[in-house]
Design an enzyme around this catalytic site. Structure first.
Site, PDB file in Angstrom:
ATOM      1  N   ASP A   1      -1.139   6.701  -0.017  1.00  0.00           N
ATOM      2  CA  ASP A   1      -0.819   6.590   1.398  1.00  0.00           C
ATOM      3  C   ASP A   1      -2.377   6.934   2.100  1.00  0.00           C
ATOM      4  OD1 ASP A   1       1.430   5.747   0.880  1.00  0.00           O
ATOM      5  OD2 ASP A   1       2.595   7.743   1.464  1.00  0.00           O
TER       6      ASP A   1
ATOM      7  N   ASP B   1       1.796   9.655  -4.323  1.00  0.00           N
ATOM      8  CA  ASP B   1       2.101   8.398  -3.363  1.00  0.00           C
ATOM      9  C   ASP B   1       1.502   9.101  -2.189  1.00  0.00           C
ATOM     10  OD1 ASP B   1       3.731   7.206  -5.067  1.00  0.00           O
ATOM     11  OD2 ASP B   1       5.770   7.949  -4.008  1.00  0.00           O
TER      12      ASP B   1
ATOM     13  N   GLU C   1      -1.434  10.779  -1.906  1.00  0.00           N
ATOM     14  CA  GLU C   1      -2.872  10.276  -2.008  1.00  0.00           C
ATOM     15  C   GLU C   1      -3.126   8.640  -1.950  1.00  0.00           C
ATOM     16  OE1 GLU C   1      -5.292  12.909  -4.869  1.00  0.00           O
ATOM     17  OE2 GLU C   1      -3.372  12.162  -5.802  1.00  0.00           O
TER      18      GLU C   1
ATOM     19  N   LYS D   1      14.872   6.742   2.525  1.00  0.00           N
ATOM     20  CA  LYS D   1      14.057   5.634   1.555  1.00  0.00           C
ATOM     21  C   LYS D   1      14.288   6.109   0.192  1.00  0.00           C
ATOM     22  CE  LYS D   1       9.647   3.392   1.451  1.00  0.00           C
ATOM     23  NZ  LYS D   1       9.239   3.644   0.175  1.00  0.00           N
TER      24      LYS D   1
ATOM     25  N   CYS E   1     -19.135  11.385 -23.260  1.00  0.00           N
ATOM     26  CA  CYS E   1     -19.658  11.755 -24.587  1.00  0.00           C
ATOM     27  C   CYS E   1     -20.537  10.605 -25.190  1.00  0.00           C
ATOM     28  CB  CYS E   1     -18.456  11.701 -25.437  1.00  0.00           C
ATOM     29  SG  CYS E   1     -19.048  11.858 -27.295  1.00  0.00           S
TER      30      CYS E   1
ATOM     31  N   GLU F   1      17.643   5.327   7.966  1.00  0.00           N
ATOM     32  CA  GLU F   1      18.241   5.615   6.684  1.00  0.00           C
ATOM     33  C   GLU F   1      17.358   6.090   5.628  1.00  0.00           C
ATOM     34  OE1 GLU F   1      19.282   1.623   4.685  1.00  0.00           O
ATOM     35  OE2 GLU F   1      17.830   0.914   6.597  1.00  0.00           O
TER      36      GLU F   1
ATOM     37  N   GLU G   1      17.432  -1.726  -3.364  1.00  0.00           N
ATOM     38  CA  GLU G   1      16.671  -0.839  -4.258  1.00  0.00           C
ATOM     39  C   GLU G   1      17.378  -0.753  -5.627  1.00  0.00           C
ATOM     40  OE1 GLU G   1      13.741  -0.496  -2.450  1.00  0.00           O
ATOM     41  OE2 GLU G   1      12.683   1.185  -3.580  1.00  0.00           O
TER      42      GLU G   1
ATOM     43  N   SER H   1       6.140  -4.980   3.154  1.00  0.00           N
ATOM     44  CA  SER H   1       6.274  -3.657   2.757  1.00  0.00           C
ATOM     45  C   SER H   1       6.217  -2.787   4.236  1.00  0.00           C
ATOM     46  CB  SER H   1       4.910  -3.293   2.040  1.00  0.00           C
ATOM     47  OG  SER H   1       3.774  -3.397   3.093  1.00  0.00           O
TER      48      SER H   1
HETATM   49 ZN   LIG Z   1     -17.675  12.943 -28.538  1.00  0.00          ZN
END
Ligand SMILES: [Zn+2]
Length: 686
Positions: free
Chosen positions: A41, A37, A39, A123, A430, A121, A180, A87
């Site tokens: 954010d 989260d 990252e 979260k 590969c 409150e 929630e 949000s």
């Molecule tokens: Zn391979």
């Protein structure tokens, strides 16, 4: 920020929009996030900073304008939220919280003597849900979805004990309670233990378990899962009988909904921070995962005046907790090969406890990431886990110690084929697609699929079974299966007829369409259309190989002959060159072409009224698929395009056609229906 050029900023915004959409989809639609989260954010925040610095570069598809994900492939019905589910903007430190409260005061034009009360409150890390009550009865429950349209989970929430089916007499006629849906840590652990025992899917964390349990087509599955709910707000309402957030929340509580046990009212930033710190202290002992504290302006008339920016209300803020970290030793770096041939480095760690969970592995993403961190086996590293899925390696504490750098392999650890990164790409892949065990069964499935060789009767189960028996080492082996007729017959579930049908379907493709064969080989960047474009020009597969090999050898003329073909760029030429350069692939190719003989590839362009014209299809087509329609257009010598522009000559519009039809009409482009199109096709001959 200030030393970015506009072009660089535009570029980065484009990349961020794509990345964030990708992670949104993983998180919301598939309950399967691949970054923390924190990252996530950080990406959102970077996007916001850039947009603030370059407001004229804000994109139509900017992440700041969307919430969550669009629901596409959900088996559940859709519900349009009467009032959008917002949000929250995030803050990560005291300064940002202070900035927010000051912004509010400025916006409301308050003088220093006036207080702004704010609720706080915790979260909870769960799944947002909107519960609609009409006449006091629960009539609909919907997930957040993209904020405007969510999924219908009404039958599912009827099994959640915390959610009242009926409200007391006297409540507003229409009222949507929002909150929630979540799973406690203990219930999550018990569920995963039971799943493990029954061989079911394990969930990465309580949030994913809650989401996966709620979003079930079969509500009886939800009924067996220990889901809980608490309310944090409300949506559409025929009447809001209170003047403040806190009093309204207490009223909702009196209707029978649980609320956050930490819900409190504060008068200033110090009060907020004190409460945040107190919740942070108790966080490890709470029975559920939380990822921050939510602040809301208490007075509803203030909320009204403050309104929204893009997707988030100005009157609310999520103050996030920092991620949990620990130090350990990176013992080894292993390379895993994914189904698409991507080589992913995985760090093996001396086991370490991070945020209550023992971590032994960490993804290192790709070659660049290893270089960026400068990690080598033996380094002391910092691991971060953020109340969620995959732990991250965030810092190398011993990068200055003299030790040899980790050398990223240039061969696949599974099949020893060459592994390469294309120019401008970070992922090393590969190139042994046809022989790599990590990729083979999937490649075989692709080879026989409808758009490739289209061989009936090859399900993924059959392929996996034959592969395990060693009968399908490469696509060429499909054409040797007739020698195994008796062996197949001896397998359980096969009868004379099914075996003969399968073998006949194979025989039927001894002279396959060259473009389909090429596409079926799964060469990177060589999709259906590219395969056709190449062969329209080169006509024969051996000639294509020769050109690709010459181009790779530095023959400019061969390279430009290929890139001169409409639709073919340098990346295709490079991918072809890499493919043939790998000896395993070249051997499989030779083997295959000794067994099948594709006729010279010619696109018969019929003499038709649409030859040389650009056609666009839109709306629902009744008698054919979109793919088929495009193929017909090509056969008639027309070009099928995806969008309407001034270059469009003809629009074929089915029922439900929308913006494309409107645009075509505006541009004065000829519009016909599917029946008229069918007539053109028939009149052009076979
Ligand atoms: Zn391979």
């Amino acid at each position: 920020m200030n030393n970015l050029t506009e072009a660089e900023a535009a570029n980065e915004l484009m990349r961020l929009a794509r990345q964030i959409a990708h992670h949104d989809k993983l998180y919301h639609a598939q309950d399967n996030p691949e970054i923390t989260d924190q990252e996530y954010d950080a990406l959102v925040r970077r996007n916001r900073e850039l947009e603030e610095a370059f407001p004229h570069l804000i994109r139509d598809d900017s992440p700041s304008k969307t919430v969550g994900h669009e629901i596409a492939a959900s088996p559940l019905g859709k519900v349009t939220h009467e009032q959008r589910m917002m949000s929250l903007d995030n803050a990560f430190n005291r300064e940002e919280v202070e900035e927010w409260t000051q912004r509010i005061r400025r916006y409301l034009n308050l003088d220093d003597s006036e207080q702004v009360a704010i609720t706080a409150e915790d979260k909870i890390d769960g799944l947002s849900c909107s519960l609609r009550y009409e006449g006091g009865k629960l009539v609909r429950a919907a997930t957040r979805g993209d904020g405007q349209v969510g999924e219908d989970v009404t039958p599912n929430v009827r099994h959640i004990a915390d959610i009242p089916q009926e409200l007391p007499v006297g409540v507003p006629d229409v009222f949507e309670v929002r909150g929630e849906v979540y799973m406690s840590k203990a219930d999550f652990a018990a569920l995963n233990a039971a799943q493990e025992e029954s061989g079911g899917k394990l969930f990465a964390n309580p949030r994913n378990a809650a989401a996966g349990s709620l979003r079930q087509k079969d509500a009886s599955v939800t009924a067996k899962r220990p889901l809980k709910f608490w309310a944090y707000g409300w949506g559409a309402a025929s009447q809001v009988p209170c003047e403040t957030q806190e009093v309204m929340m207490r009223m909702i509580e009196s209707w029978g909904f649980p609320l956050s046990p930490f819900l409190t009212l504060t008068q200033d930033t110090d009060g907020l921070i004190a409460h945040y710190e107190e919740i942070g202290r108790q966080r490890p002992d709470l029975g559920y995962d939380i990822d921050g504290v939510v602040y809301k302006v208490d007075r509803l008339d203030y909320q009204q005046r403050l309104g929204f920016v893009a997707k988030a209300p100005r009157w609310a803020l999520a103050h996030k907790f920092p991620a949990e970290r620990a130090q350990t030793i990176l013992e080894a770096i292993d390379i895993q090969v994914g189904r698409t041939g991507k080589l992913t480095p995985v760090g093996r760690l001396a086991p370490v406890l991070v945020g209550g969970v023992t971590v032994t592995n960490v993804t290192l993403h790709n070659r660049d990431e290893i270089e960026r961190l400068g990690v080598r086996p033996g380094d002391r590293v910092v691991i971060q886990r953020a109340g969620d899925v995959i732990p991250q390696l965030v810092e190398n504490l011993t990068r200055d110690e003299p030790r040899e750098a980790f050398v990223f392999p240039d061969a696949c650890p599974e099949c020893e084929s060459e592994a390469v990164a294309e120019e401008g790409e970070v992922d090393v892949r590969c190139t042994g697609g046809l022989i790599c065990p990590a990729q083979r069964t999937q490649r075989l499935e692709h080879f026989v699929s409808r758009k490739a060789l289209d061989i009936d009767g090859f399900g993924s189960k059959t392929i996996a079974q034959f592969f395990a028996l060693g009968w399908l080492e490469s696509p060429a082996d499909i054409f040797r299966l007739k020698e195994r007729r008796e062996d197949i017959l001896a397998l359980e579930g096969w009868q004379e007829r099914s075996v003969d049908n399968l073998l006949a379907a194979v025989e039927n493709k001894r002279e396959p369409d060259a473009a389909r064969l090429l596409f079926g080989l799964g060469i990177r960047h060589v999709g259906e259309v590219t395969a056709r474009d190449l062969l329209k020009h080169v006509h024969e597969l051996p000639a294509l190989r020769e050109l690709a090999e010459q181009a790779r050898g530095g023959d400019e003329e061969a390279a430009s002959e290929l890139t001169a073909i409409d639709g073919i760029g340098p990346s295709v030429v490079e991918a072809l060159g890499d493919f043939f350069h790998e000896p395993h692939n070249a051997a499989v190719w030779d083997d295959l072409l000794s067994l099948v003989k594709p006729p010279r590839y010619e696109v018969e362009t019929l003499d038709s009224p649409v030859a040389g014209k650009t056609v666009v299809f839109t709306g629902k087509l009744e008698t054919m698929s979109r793919d088929e329609a495009k193929a017909q257009a090509e056969r008639l010598g027309a070009k099928a395009a995806g969008s309407v522009s001034a270059k469009t000559d003809l629009l074929v519009a089915g029922p439900g056609a929308g913006s494309k039809l409107k645009k075509a009409t505006e541009l004065g482009i000829e519009v016909i229906d599917e029946a008229a199109w069918a007539e053109i096709v028939t009149s052009a001959g076979p």
